[in-house]
Design an enzyme around this catalytic site. Structure first.
Site, PDB file in Angstrom:
ATOM      1  CE  LYS A  43      -2.024  -1.493   3.445  1.00  0.00           C
ATOM      2  NZ  LYS A  43      -3.467  -2.101   4.864  1.00  0.00           N
ATOM      3  N   GLY A  44       1.826   1.201   0.426  1.00  0.00           N
ATOM      4  CA  GLY A  44       3.253   2.504   0.478  1.00  0.00           C
ATOM      5  C   GLY A  44       3.176   3.339  -0.078  1.00  0.00           C
ATOM      6  CG  ASP A 100       6.280   1.792   0.661  1.00  0.00           C
ATOM      7  OD1 ASP A 100       7.638   1.205   0.212  1.00  0.00           O
ATOM      8  OD2 ASP A 100       6.343   1.807   1.548  1.00  0.00           O
ATOM      9  CG  ASP A 103      14.831  -1.887   4.227  1.00  0.00           C
ATOM     10  OD1 ASP A 103      15.873  -0.474   4.772  1.00  0.00           O
ATOM     11  OD2 ASP A 103      14.578  -2.011   5.295  1.00  0.00           O
ATOM     12  CB  VAL A 155      11.234   6.777   7.431  1.00  0.00           C
ATOM     13  CG1 VAL A 155      12.586   7.607   7.466  1.00  0.00           C
ATOM     14  CG2 VAL A 155      11.252   5.697   6.211  1.00  0.00           C
ATOM     15  CG  ASP A 161       2.215   1.052   7.287  1.00  0.00           C
ATOM     16  OD1 ASP A 161       3.472   0.396   6.920  1.00  0.00           O
ATOM     17  OD2 ASP A 161       2.237  -0.072   8.734  1.00  0.00           O
TER      18      ASP A 161
HETATM   19  P1  IMP Z   1      12.524  -4.459   1.918  1.00  0.00           P
HETATM   20  O1  IMP Z   1      12.028  -5.757   0.939  1.00  0.00           O
HETATM   21  O2  IMP Z   1      13.571  -4.754   2.589  1.00  0.00           O
HETATM   22  O3  IMP Z   1      13.363  -4.047   1.049  1.00  0.00           O
HETATM   23  O4  IMP Z   1      11.550  -3.499   2.453  1.00  0.00           O
HETATM   24  C1  IMP Z   1      10.603  -3.741   1.383  1.00  0.00           C
HETATM   25  C2  IMP Z   1       8.899  -2.396   1.741  1.00  0.00           C
HETATM   26  O5  IMP Z   1       9.781  -2.775   3.582  1.00  0.00           O
HETATM   27  C3  IMP Z   1       8.739  -1.101   2.112  1.00  0.00           C
HETATM   28  O6  IMP Z   1       7.651  -1.581   0.538  1.00  0.00           O
HETATM   29  C4  IMP Z   1       7.997  -0.901   3.372  1.00  0.00           C
HETATM   30  O7  IMP Z   1       6.766  -1.543   3.171  1.00  0.00           O
HETATM   31  C5  IMP Z   1       8.760  -2.179   4.406  1.00  0.00           C
HETATM   32  N1  IMP Z   1       9.805  -1.038   4.792  1.00  0.00           N
HETATM   33  C6  IMP Z   1      10.691  -1.068   4.689  1.00  0.00           C
HETATM   34  N2  IMP Z   1      11.942   0.461   5.530  1.00  0.00           N
HETATM   35  C7  IMP Z   1      10.810   1.164   5.703  1.00  0.00           C
HETATM   36  C8  IMP Z   1      10.362   2.546   6.726  1.00  0.00           C
HETATM   37  O8  IMP Z   1      11.467   2.782   6.963  1.00  0.00           O
HETATM   38  N3  IMP Z   1       9.416   2.881   7.079  1.00  0.00           N
HETATM   39  C9  IMP Z   1       8.248   1.793   6.477  1.00  0.00           C
HETATM   40  N4  IMP Z   1       8.072   1.524   6.133  1.00  0.00           N
HETATM   41  C10 IMP Z   1       9.587   0.520   5.309  1.00  0.00           C
HETATM   42 MG    MG Z   2       5.761  -1.481   0.521  1.00  0.00          MG
END
Ligand code: IMP
Ligand code: MG
Length: 178
Positions: A43-44, A100, A103, A155, A161
């Site tokens: 949703k982000g 969004d 990470d 963040v 969220d």
């Molecule tokens: P990844 O798979 O670790 O790259 O995570 C990506 C997803 O984790 C993003 O699309 C967000 O939904 C969530 N996420 C990662 N870091 C943050 C943050 O700092 N704030 C909010 N959501 C986050």
């Molecule tokens: Mg996301």
């Protein structure tokens, strides 16, 4: 105060709007004459996508996908499911995936979203993320457009969220537990 946490501004509404307009201008130049489909990951990305598409001066359509990971740790479960697919065919269209924040990178990697869309004969697939936290990266993810590179902080706001809250904030902030 009614909330348990306080929020420190990281990116103001003005900074966000200015950068999103810049990204929109760049995307407008890059995709001129190409049928563009903007694909948001729920949703982000919804808030960012809504502003971004209005800064792109080209005919376009947009769609959303939803990806679910089991449990908090995507990597240890290793399971990511596409729980909402695209509504229409991407054949011959230039697809811009909008996220969004990137990470660890596991969500994009394990969902094989770009590969999946390419396999359906999209003309091209690129990734645009509002935020990038490169210091947290565990797997390589190709990012073509990035709004802001940020430090390793959690963040919220502008679609992001914390426990289902803060998505409607106009700025991006850091949660400080009281
Ligand atoms: P990844 O798979 O670790 O790259 O995570 C990506 C997803 O984790 C993003 O699309 C967000 O939904 C969530 N996420 C990662 N870091 C943050 C943050 O700092 N704030 C909010 N959501 C986050
Ligand atoms: Mg996301």
């Amino acid at each position: 105060m009614e909330s348990d946490e306080s929020i420190e501004v990281l990116l103001s509404e003005e900074e966000l709007q200015a950068r999103v307009r810049e990204l929109g201008r760049q995307i407008t130049q890059d995709y001129e004459g190409k049928p563009l489909l903007v694909v948001g990951i729920l949703k982000g990305s919804a808030v960012f996508l809504a502003d971004l598409i209005r800064s792109i001066d080209l005919p376009l359509d947009y769609d959303f996908v939803a990806i679910s990971s089991y449990g908090a740790d995507t990597r240890s479960s290793g399971v990511v499911r596409l729980i909402k697919d695209l509504d229409a065919s991407v054949e011959g269209r230039h697809v811009l995936i909008v996220e969004d924040i990137v990470d660890t990178g596991w969500t994009l990697r394990l969902s094989y979203l770009a590969e999946n869309i390419k396999a359906r004969k999209a003309a091209s697939v690129k990734v645009c993320t509002l935020l990038d936290k490169p210091s947290r990266r565990q797997v390589d993810v190709g990012i073509d457009y990035c709004g802001f590179v940020i430090e390793d902080v959690y963040v919220v706001g502008y679609g992001l969220d914390y426990k289902g809250r803060y998505r409607n904030m106009r700025y991006v902030g850091v949660v400080k537990p009281d």
